[in-house]
Design an enzyme around this catalytic site. Structure first.
Site, PDB file in Angstrom:
ATOM      1  N   GLN A 102       0.832  -1.165  -0.007  1.00  0.00           N
ATOM      2  CA  GLN A 102      -0.107   0.025  -0.048  1.00  0.00           C
ATOM      3  C   GLN A 102       0.861   1.140   0.040  1.00  0.00           C
ATOM      4  OE1 GLN A 102      -3.232  -0.454   3.194  1.00  0.00           O
ATOM      5  NE2 GLN A 102      -1.917  -2.027   3.668  1.00  0.00           N
ATOM      6  N   ASP A 105       6.354   4.584  -1.253  1.00  0.00           N
ATOM      7  CA  ASP A 105       7.719   5.280  -1.185  1.00  0.00           C
ATOM      8  C   ASP A 105       8.755   4.763  -1.771  1.00  0.00           C
ATOM      9  OD1 ASP A 105       8.032   2.714   0.298  1.00  0.00           O
ATOM     10  OD2 ASP A 105       7.731   3.512   2.432  1.00  0.00           O
ATOM     11  N   HIS A 120      -1.426   1.428  -4.469  1.00  0.00           N
ATOM     12  CA  HIS A 120      -1.936   2.885  -4.416  1.00  0.00           C
ATOM     13  C   HIS A 120      -0.942   3.570  -5.182  1.00  0.00           C
ATOM     14  CE1 HIS A 120      -4.037   1.923  -0.337  1.00  0.00           C
ATOM     15  NE2 HIS A 120      -4.768   1.978  -1.244  1.00  0.00           N
ATOM     16  N   CYS A 128      -0.764  14.639 -15.000  1.00  0.00           N
ATOM     17  CA  CYS A 128      -1.536  15.997 -15.215  1.00  0.00           C
ATOM     18  C   CYS A 128      -3.096  15.771 -15.095  1.00  0.00           C
ATOM     19  CB  CYS A 128      -1.286  16.491 -16.575  1.00  0.00           C
ATOM     20  SG  CYS A 128      -2.322  17.864 -16.956  1.00  0.00           S
ATOM     21  N   CYS A 149       1.515  21.010 -15.468  1.00  0.00           N
ATOM     22  CA  CYS A 149       1.988  20.250 -16.759  1.00  0.00           C
ATOM     23  C   CYS A 149       2.531  21.386 -17.824  1.00  0.00           C
ATOM     24  CB  CYS A 149       0.678  19.799 -17.450  1.00  0.00           C
ATOM     25  SG  CYS A 149       0.919  18.692 -18.835  1.00  0.00           S
ATOM     26  N   CYS A 152       0.031  21.458 -21.289  1.00  0.00           N
ATOM     27  CA  CYS A 152      -1.202  21.992 -21.545  1.00  0.00           C
ATOM     28  C   CYS A 152      -1.589  22.656 -19.996  1.00  0.00           C
ATOM     29  CB  CYS A 152      -2.358  20.897 -21.459  1.00  0.00           C
ATOM     30  SG  CYS A 152      -2.529  19.901 -19.681  1.00  0.00           S
ATOM     31  N   GLY A 189       2.966  -4.589   9.231  1.00  0.00           N
ATOM     32  CA  GLY A 189       2.667  -3.233   9.192  1.00  0.00           C
ATOM     33  C   GLY A 189       1.328  -2.480   8.502  1.00  0.00           C
ATOM     34  N   ASN A 215       3.249  -6.889  13.390  1.00  0.00           N
ATOM     35  CA  ASN A 215       2.793  -5.743  13.603  1.00  0.00           C
ATOM     36  C   ASN A 215       3.263  -5.302  15.252  1.00  0.00           C
ATOM     37  OD1 ASN A 215       1.300  -3.228  14.104  1.00  0.00           O
ATOM     38  ND2 ASN A 215      -0.076  -3.841  12.234  1.00  0.00           N
ATOM     39  N   ALA A 234       8.689  -4.526  12.561  1.00  0.00           N
ATOM     40  CA  ALA A 234       8.978  -5.147  11.335  1.00  0.00           C
ATOM     41  C   ALA A 234      10.466  -5.838  11.079  1.00  0.00           C
ATOM     42  CB  ALA A 234       8.416  -4.489  10.086  1.00  0.00           C
TER      43      ALA A 234
HETATM   44  P1  NAD Z   1      -1.471   2.742   8.965  1.00  0.00           P
HETATM   45  O1  NAD Z   1      -0.913   4.038   9.338  1.00  0.00           O
HETATM   46  O2  NAD Z   1      -3.115   2.767   8.981  1.00  0.00           O
HETATM   47  O3  NAD Z   1      -1.170   1.776   9.915  1.00  0.00           O
HETATM   48  C1  NAD Z   1       0.241   1.375  10.157  1.00  0.00           C
HETATM   49  C2  NAD Z   1       0.513   0.121  10.771  1.00  0.00           C
HETATM   50  O4  NAD Z   1       1.824  -0.270  11.031  1.00  0.00           O
HETATM   51  C3  NAD Z   1      -0.199   0.004  12.388  1.00  0.00           C
HETATM   52  O5  NAD Z   1      -0.895  -0.965  12.510  1.00  0.00           O
HETATM   53  C4  NAD Z   1       0.899  -0.007  12.976  1.00  0.00           C
HETATM   54  O6  NAD Z   1       0.654  -0.649  14.532  1.00  0.00           O
HETATM   55  C5  NAD Z   1       2.126  -0.815  12.278  1.00  0.00           C
HETATM   56  N1  NAD Z   1       3.537  -0.131  12.753  1.00  0.00           N
HETATM   57  C6  NAD Z   1       4.083   0.877  13.093  1.00  0.00           C
HETATM   58  N2  NAD Z   1       5.316   0.568  13.175  1.00  0.00           N
HETATM   59  C7  NAD Z   1       5.634  -0.529  13.069  1.00  0.00           C
HETATM   60  C8  NAD Z   1       6.803  -1.068  12.869  1.00  0.00           C
HETATM   61  N3  NAD Z   1       7.899  -0.722  13.136  1.00  0.00           N
HETATM   62  N4  NAD Z   1       6.685  -2.406  12.529  1.00  0.00           N
HETATM   63  C9  NAD Z   1       5.684  -3.324  12.235  1.00  0.00           C
HETATM   64  N5  NAD Z   1       4.328  -2.637  12.334  1.00  0.00           N
HETATM   65  C10 NAD Z   1       4.483  -1.251  12.607  1.00  0.00           C
HETATM   66  O7  NAD Z   1      -0.997   2.150   7.590  1.00  0.00           O
HETATM   67  P2  NAD Z   1      -1.633   1.505   6.379  1.00  0.00           P
HETATM   68  O8  NAD Z   1      -2.593   0.462   6.944  1.00  0.00           O
HETATM   69  O9  NAD Z   1      -0.470   1.183   5.588  1.00  0.00           O
HETATM   70  O10 NAD Z   1      -2.740   2.368   5.673  1.00  0.00           O
HETATM   71  C11 NAD Z   1      -2.456   3.718   5.363  1.00  0.00           C
HETATM   72  C12 NAD Z   1      -2.402   4.083   4.045  1.00  0.00           C
HETATM   73  O11 NAD Z   1      -1.427   5.072   3.949  1.00  0.00           O
HETATM   74  C13 NAD Z   1      -1.941   3.209   3.157  1.00  0.00           C
HETATM   75  O12 NAD Z   1      -2.611   3.303   1.911  1.00  0.00           O
HETATM   76  C14 NAD Z   1      -0.397   3.702   2.340  1.00  0.00           C
HETATM   77  O13 NAD Z   1      -0.462   3.968   1.251  1.00  0.00           O
HETATM   78  C15 NAD Z   1      -0.600   5.015   3.173  1.00  0.00           C
HETATM   79  N6  NAD Z   1       0.720   5.469   3.662  1.00  0.00           N
HETATM   80  C16 NAD Z   1       2.053   5.115   3.042  1.00  0.00           C
HETATM   81  C17 NAD Z   1       3.334   5.365   3.614  1.00  0.00           C
HETATM   82  C18 NAD Z   1       4.481   5.047   2.904  1.00  0.00           C
HETATM   83  O14 NAD Z   1       4.446   4.960   1.428  1.00  0.00           O
HETATM   84  N7  NAD Z   1       5.377   4.606   3.604  1.00  0.00           N
HETATM   85  C19 NAD Z   1       3.176   6.210   4.652  1.00  0.00           C
HETATM   86  C20 NAD Z   1       1.871   6.606   5.473  1.00  0.00           C
HETATM   87  C21 NAD Z   1       0.805   6.208   5.079  1.00  0.00           C
END
Ligand code: NAD
Length: 250
Positions: A102, A105, A120, A128, A149, A152, A189, A215, A234
């Site tokens: 999800q 990054d 995502h 654009c 853009c 355009c 996570g 988690n 993690a």
């Molecule tokens: P969330 O913020 O809802 O949940 C994060 C989860 O990670 C929690 O359950 C938490 O307990 C757990 N967590 C925190 N630190 C941890 C660690 N060190 N080890 C293991 N688990 C850990 O995030 P989500 O469920 O991914 O949903 C949020 C949305 O936000 C996603 O769609 C994502 O695209 C986006 N998002 C992405 C980034 C990124 O790209 N790094 C950062 C923030 C949010």
């Protein structure tokens, strides 16, 4: 107790034929990218509405100010951590078929993982909102109040899914197929609160997969569909699992 769970997870990995990972913001937390919903998460500081598509189109300068801070100043300097590298190793050993993430990054790819499905999208690209032309971030000056853009003059937005936007159908289908094919899903996570992504592990379970979850605290999945829940960070846990797998079976 934790050692037992790690041993059990390694045995599951050994016995499984098709393993798919499903990751969320927590896998990148130890790369200094804040999650959304934890106590130090992004939504403690910023209003999530800034990433809502209608709000963005009506107030692009406001949204872009924050988008730059969160997704470009922070993400640009982030590096993969041991959790990303552990998945990369598992893939190299032929034990991990794909990662459905999800995250936007790019850190799974930066660690060397090849088969990454970005549910995502990705913050490295811009698109654009008028003519749909795509750009790499390096091609666009992000210091403008509203990046536009070059073709355009339409408003550019990061090429990731905003609240209120739907998931690319091809990506959705691809993720659903991986979930149906796997006999083991490793969830790391994610709180399981963002839909439709949150349904991916449910899909895997429905089609008979075992589920391992890592988690720092229980999630929406822990008590409903998880076979092995390992509570902790993690990076340490995944590294231990992959090292033990290598020792025992590789
Ligand atoms: P969330 O913020 O809802 O949940 C994060 C989860 O990670 C929690 O359950 C938490 O307990 C757990 N967590 C925190 N630190 C941890 C660690 N060190 N080890 C293991 N688990 C850990 O995030 P989500 O469920 O991914 O949903 C949020 C949305 O936000 C996603 O769609 C994502 O695209 C986006 N998002 C992405 C980034 C990124 O790209 N790094 C950062 C923030 C949010």
């Amino acid at each position: 107790m934790k050692n037992d769970l790690i041993n059990q997870s390694v045995d599951y990995i050994n016995k499984s034929k098709v393993i798919v990972a499903f990751t969320g913001a927590g896998v990148s937390a130890e790369s200094n990218i804040p999650t959304f919903r934890d106590d130090d998460g992004i939504w403690q500081k910023y209003n999530p509405q800034l990433l809502e598509i209608n709000h963005f189109m009506a107030n692009p300068a406001d949204s872009w100010k924050v988008i730059k801070q969160i997704f470009y100043d922070k993400f640009a300097n982030a590096n993969p951590n041991d959790a990303h590298y552990a998945f990369m190793e598992l893939e190299r050993m032929g034990k991990l078929r794909s990662i459905i993430t999800q995250n936007i990054d790019n850190l799974h790819q930066k660690s060397g993982s090849k088969n990454v499905i970005e549910f995502h999208g990705n913050s490295n690209k811009l698109v654009c909102t008028n003519c749909h032309q795509g750009y790499a971030i390096g091609e666009i000056d992000l210091n403008k109040d509203i990046p536009r853009c070059p073709k355009c003059f339409g408003i550019l937005k990061p090429d990731f899914v905003f609240f209120g936007e739907s998931i690319d159908q091809k990506i959705h289908n691809l993720a659903a197929r991986e979930a149906q094919l796997c006999d083991l899903m490793i969830i790391v996570g994610t709180s399981g609160e963002v839909f439709p992504a949150a349904l991916i592990p449910e899909n895997a379970k429905f089609y008979g997969a075992k589920i391992i979850e890592i988690n720092t605290k229980p999630s929406n999945y822990t008590n409903s569909l998880v076979d092995i829940f390992i509570e902790g960070k993690a990076s340490r846990i995944l590294k231990e699992i992959v090292n033990l797998y290598k020792q025992k079976y590789f």
